[in-house]
Design a protein around this motif. Sequence first.
Motif, PDB file in Angstrom:
ATOM      1  N   THR A   1       0.863  -1.182   0.000  1.00 55.24           N
ATOM      2  CA  THR A   1       0.000   0.000   0.000  1.00 55.24           C
ATOM      3  C   THR A   1       0.896   1.226   0.000  1.00 55.24           C
ATOM      4  O   THR A   1       1.887   1.282   0.741  1.00 55.24           O
ATOM      5  N   ILE A   2       0.560   2.199  -0.825  1.00 55.90           N
ATOM      6  CA  ILE A   2       1.395   3.388  -0.959  1.00 55.90           C
ATOM      7  C   ILE A   2       0.634   4.609  -0.461  1.00 55.90           C
ATOM      8  O   ILE A   2      -0.505   4.863  -0.871  1.00 55.90           O
ATOM      9  N   ILE A   3       1.265   5.344   0.442  1.00 62.47           N
ATOM     10  CA  ILE A   3       0.741   6.635   0.899  1.00 62.47           C
ATOM     11  C   ILE A   3       1.651   7.719   0.350  1.00 62.47           C
ATOM     12  O   ILE A   3       2.868   7.667   0.539  1.00 62.47           O
ATOM     13  N   LYS A   4       1.078   8.695  -0.334  1.00 64.40           N
ATOM     14  CA  LYS A   4       1.911   9.754  -0.897  1.00 64.40           C
ATOM     15  C   LYS A   4       1.231  11.112  -0.792  1.00 64.40           C
ATOM     16  O   LYS A   4       0.005  11.211  -0.630  1.00 64.40           O
ATOM     17  N   MET A   5       2.052  12.139  -0.845  1.00 67.45           N
ATOM     18  CA  MET A   5       1.552  13.503  -0.814  1.00 67.45           C
ATOM     19  C   MET A   5       0.816  13.791  -2.123  1.00 67.45           C
ATOM     20  O   MET A   5       1.321  13.482  -3.198  1.00 67.45           O
TER      21      MET A   5
ATOM     22  N   LYS B   1       6.716   9.755  -0.252  1.00 73.50           N
ATOM     23  CA  LYS B   1       5.706   8.707  -0.195  1.00 73.50           C
ATOM     24  C   LYS B   1       6.224   7.539   0.642  1.00 73.50           C
ATOM     25  O   LYS B   1       7.439   7.363   0.797  1.00 73.50           O
ATOM     26  N   ILE B   2       5.294   6.782   1.208  1.00 73.77           N
ATOM     27  CA  ILE B   2       5.628   5.616   2.032  1.00 73.77           C
ATOM     28  C   ILE B   2       5.054   4.372   1.368  1.00 73.77           C
ATOM     29  O   ILE B   2       3.841   4.307   1.098  1.00 73.77           O
ATOM     30  N   ALA B   3       5.916   3.410   1.103  1.00 70.17           N
ATOM     31  CA  ALA B   3       5.467   2.111   0.598  1.00 70.17           C
ATOM     32  C   ALA B   3       5.330   1.173   1.803  1.00 70.17           C
ATOM     33  O   ALA B   3       6.316   0.855   2.465  1.00 70.17           O
TER      34      ALA B   3
ATOM     35  N   LYS C   1       7.809  -4.045   6.513  1.00 73.37           N
ATOM     36  CA  LYS C   1       8.566  -2.795   6.644  1.00 73.37           C
ATOM     37  C   LYS C   1       7.859  -1.633   5.964  1.00 73.37           C
ATOM     38  O   LYS C   1       6.977  -1.821   5.124  1.00 73.37           O
ATOM     39  N   PHE C   2       8.279  -0.422   6.361  1.00 74.21           N
ATOM     40  CA  PHE C   2       7.888   0.809   5.699  1.00 74.21           C
ATOM     41  C   PHE C   2       9.095   1.307   4.900  1.00 74.21           C
ATOM     42  O   PHE C   2      10.213   1.335   5.417  1.00 74.21           O
ATOM     43  N   VAL C   3       8.852   1.712   3.666  1.00 76.18           N
ATOM     44  CA  VAL C   3       9.925   2.227   2.812  1.00 76.18           C
ATOM     45  C   VAL C   3       9.612   3.681   2.472  1.00 76.18           C
ATOM     46  O   VAL C   3       8.553   3.991   1.934  1.00 76.18           O
ATOM     47  N   ILE C   4      10.548   4.582   2.804  1.00 77.80           N
ATOM     48  CA  ILE C   4      10.387   6.001   2.502  1.00 77.80           C
ATOM     49  C   ILE C   4      11.010   6.282   1.135  1.00 77.80           C
ATOM     50  O   ILE C   4      12.166   5.932   0.884  1.00 77.80           O
ATOM     51  N   VAL C   5      10.244   6.928   0.265  1.00 79.03           N
ATOM     52  CA  VAL C   5      10.695   7.199  -1.103  1.00 79.03           C
ATOM     53  C   VAL C   5      10.554   8.693  -1.389  1.00 79.03           C
ATOM     54  O   VAL C   5       9.542   9.312  -1.040  1.00 79.03           O
TER      55      VAL C   5
ATOM     56  N   LYS D   1      14.731   6.458  -0.094  1.00 78.73           N
ATOM     57  CA  LYS D   1      15.464   7.196   0.934  1.00 78.73           C
ATOM     58  C   LYS D   1      15.896   6.281   2.065  1.00 78.73           C
ATOM     59  O   LYS D   1      17.048   6.268   2.466  1.00 78.73           O
ATOM     60  N   ASP D   2      14.948   5.508   2.606  1.00 79.00           N
ATOM     61  CA  ASP D   2      15.271   4.652   3.754  1.00 79.00           C
ATOM     62  C   ASP D   2      14.147   3.648   3.953  1.00 79.00           C
ATOM     63  O   ASP D   2      13.096   3.729   3.314  1.00 79.00           O
ATOM     64  N   GLU D   3      14.365   2.696   4.842  1.00 75.89           N
ATOM     65  CA  GLU D   3      13.333   1.735   5.211  1.00 75.89           C
ATOM     66  C   GLU D   3      13.470   1.405   6.683  1.00 75.89           C
ATOM     67  O   GLU D   3      14.541   1.566   7.284  1.00 75.89           O
ATOM     68  N   ILE D   4      12.366   0.940   7.278  1.00 72.17           N
ATOM     69  CA  ILE D   4      12.368   0.654   8.710  1.00 72.17           C
ATOM     70  C   ILE D   4      11.448  -0.535   8.969  1.00 72.17           C
ATOM     71  O   ILE D   4      10.341  -0.624   8.427  1.00 72.17           O
TER      72      ILE D   4
END
Length: 387
Positions: A244-248, A308-310, A315-319, A329-332
């Motif tokens: 699921t993708i959350i984006k501005m 945006k967050i995948a 995990k969550f992936v920051i893009v 950018k990063d993942e957590i």
Amino acid sequence: MKTAQHYSHSFELKLNHLPCKASDRITLKILLPGIFCGLALMFLAFYDFSNGFLLSGKFDVVFTDTTGEKYDTFLSPSVFDTLIFLVGAWITASLFFSYIRYRKICFNGEIVQIIDRKLGGRKIVYSENIKNYEGVQMRIEFFQFGFINKNKYIIELKHRNLHKVAPLYISTSSKNIRSKWKYYAKSLNLPALILTDNGLVKRNVEDLDKSILTLFQEKKFKNEYVSDERLPDSVIVVRKKDKTIIKMAKILWDVYNKISWGIIVILAIIVLATMTFADDGSLSSKLFSYLSILILMVATYLLFKRDKIAIKKHKFVIVHKFPLKNFKKDEINKNEIEAIVVTQNPATGRFFLSITSQNKTVVFGKKMPAADLNWVRKFLINNIIKG
């Protein structure tokens, strides 16, 4: 929102050997390259100026077109060299004076002493017992390197008097920032504090090592997500088979973006005018023009960034989303996340979402409305809890 201002981008007060001390001042890895660039601009301008004005004895340069007619330049190369010299001098002087200004933090296990040195050389000393501090606060602050935004992670001793707020750890890297926060809170036997949009939140030291999922299972954390709550206007949710993708929804501009646009437009006009009317054919002039164009193109491209967050299974992936290209950018890891909070940037008054685990902190949604970020926060927490 009033917060203490710290000068350093890399600072650590080491408590393993008391008494201890450390200086809060501009970092040499920023100071020295900046001074070098400033001096380089001054040298380049002086070299070009001396070959053009001093050797020829002329201040205004006259060009001849194909018809043999003479005309004056729109901007004299000598004037251009003078402007570049002044820019270099301003960069060098401002960095030099910023190094003179510092705050020295001393701690003997009981008393915190802050020696504040001002630009004029005057020193002011503040002393406070460690028991009179409210706690150990962690916060994130944004700062700019030219057109590039970066995060500064700050751990500090919180006090009502801003002059007595003492930095403990400052870094531009989020690596191990939460473990550092815990270390200082436990070592100083003070509550752990974090600034959110709802004010200052206090965390018990014994709960600092627990994930959101663990705190929920221990009934110390609530799942506030409501499935039928309206989707905020600034958020887009895209559901795919494996994520699921959350984006501005759109690019958000603030006063700093507008200032950046203004600077880009002004510099673009100057560079184009210089290339068109004041190009004396010298190597330094050409190099400066080409470098300026490249910098302006990159600066313009960076202004079109969206986050945006995948949301994947574990995990969550920051893009970072740019025109024509996305950059991870990063993942957590979900099970390692210990806090998701909406925080205000004191410099701009705008909000952002920080997602923190033991070893890292990632940021999403800079400049989005606080209410919309709170919806994202609850959505992410629900995803962690529900799986």
